[in-house]
Write a protein that holds these residues in place. Sequence first.
Motif: not given
Length: 692
Positions: A344-351, A353-358
Amino acid sequence: MSPSDRRSSAPRPQRAAGPQRGPARSPRSRIADKPLLVNPRARVRVMFLAVLFVFTLFAAQLVRLQAIDAREVAEQARDLRMGTETTIPAKRGAMLDRDGVTLAGSVERRDIVADQTQVPDFKGLDPKPGEQRVGGVDGAAAALAPILKQDEATLKEKLTGERRWIQLSLGQEPSVWRQVQALRIDGIASEQVSRRVYPAGAPLAPVLGWVGSDGEARGGSGGGLELLFNETLTGTPGKSRVERSADNRVIPMGESEVTPAVPGQSLQLSLDNDLSWYAYNAIADRVKATDADSGTVVVMDTKGRLRAVTQFPSFDPTDRNAKGSEFSSLPFQQVFEPGSTAKVMSLGAALDTGAVTPTTGFTVPNRLTRADRSFRDSHDHPTLQLTTAGVLAQSSNIGTLLAAEKVDPATLEKYYRSFGLGQRSGVGFPGESSGLIKPSAKWDAAQRYTVMFGQGMSVTAIQDAGVFQTIANGGVRIPPTLVEGVKNADGSSTPQPLPEGTRVISEQTATDLSVMLESVVGESGTAQQAAIAGIPVAGKTGTAERYDPTVGRYQGYTASFVGFAPADKPELVVAVILQNPKKGYYGGTTAGPVFQQVMSYALQKYGIPPTGVQRTPFPLKVGEKPATDPEKVDPSLIGPGGTSGSGTPTAPRVAVTTSAPTAESSGTQSQGTRTPPSSATGGATAGASGTR
């Protein structure tokens, strides 16, 4: 011639011839020639003067004692009668739960002592018909034995001798002393002492801690909150002196000097005694059922207030020498690799920073090569087309790597540390671990990726729960707290303010993660057994290979589930950790049921009702359309205030779909080898094994 003249002129008869003597002396002259002290009058005179001198000295001394030095002499005499100073113990402050229930407190006890020189004066108790009165040491020992529950011969030995002070029995309740006092045995007395008691028992024993034999926690003689707040809890002892006779008896109506003791301050904790008891029993049953080494449960609200911090095994405060006792507070002191709860931290960081979306799509192969390593998921599968939400719901290691590698290592580390990793919680708990995470500059090629799915870093249960508190609180991390206020002896209290929060991720990112985490307990997720009927739950499983320092390699697993509810309006966070379970090791199937039990009880106890709606989930697969008609909650499942119809907290029914096995429960982990950590951080450096 007159007759007198005739007498004087008449010749005297001559004495016979003999030795010649000197001239005759008068009696007065003979007396004057004797020594002075032979003279009775002189002797009397000397004796009178001597007595007068002595009486003069006495009079002068009397004047000095009664007039000149009267105050000083009186004080010296009083000091002799007052004897030595006696310390009045100060009552140690209590520790109370959030509702005012005593978790740790001090009670009055009596140490019963004896003066051996006075015991023989005991006249004995009134005998029963047909029996003889027995006094002295024999009678005293016979009378005391049944009250003190000691052998009569042992007591007789203690009561015999010339010692003016000897201990007979320690820590007796006041009621026992009253029975002894009623015997009126000469030389038997008591000393008031204070003893620490812990009504909360084993569920909170490691976190509350203990005190030493002197009633304080200092110098290595205490632990837990007793040690942390020793200065606050410790009062100021008083002093007492009373007048005593030469045989050490208290003089009735005599003087006394008393300086009252000042009791210590009490602590109002955020902990809930009932919830702690319930969580302790739930985790204890699960540890036994799965044959795990240990288990912990942490419950906190969304503002970081800890409601339950419990573990099994624990220790019994009344018998700290019992076999199998665990004195360390595992939620604060035990570190472990979190596994998939870190996703959840890794994907939270990606979300964030705008690197990914859900809904960003990823092609997830069965194997992924990074840093000359082959990474895989917990089970073999064909190539999948998953969204970011699907990656989290399916707990895909490969999908997490594909999303999180879009964030550079330094930024990723920044998010991990912002979530609370690598630092103590702020509670200040004695011996608390800060967890283990290297600076990103020191990550090796493999660790750059293993940290993304929670291997190659270590956390505590408190830190693991804090990650989800941040998400539940809209992206703002508030350090956990245990103290809500300080109570003074006069009844006044000083509330303790909450620590200042720090924004870690945006509110939108937190909302997106919350919706994504709901899918984890859904039909396509890995934690169906954590679901609660009528209450939306957001959470994440964790199944990490466990590094065992005793053998120097990975051995066994750490299974966990951390989540919050209600998912759309969070109130509580619950973290469940099982160390080295041997009868099943996936987080969803081992820790998930404990989460369901504890969270259900907590929601019901605090009267937190269902919200009545479900949020539309994100699609889990690429091209999948989101549900347009989300199922409404059936209010009949849970009564008003989150209780059953009777109003008594009960475990609600669990909505579990069993027709299709989940990826976690049906998949088998392929064989792979693990390389021991490359440093003392315990971090995994090989990515051959997957985590869930």
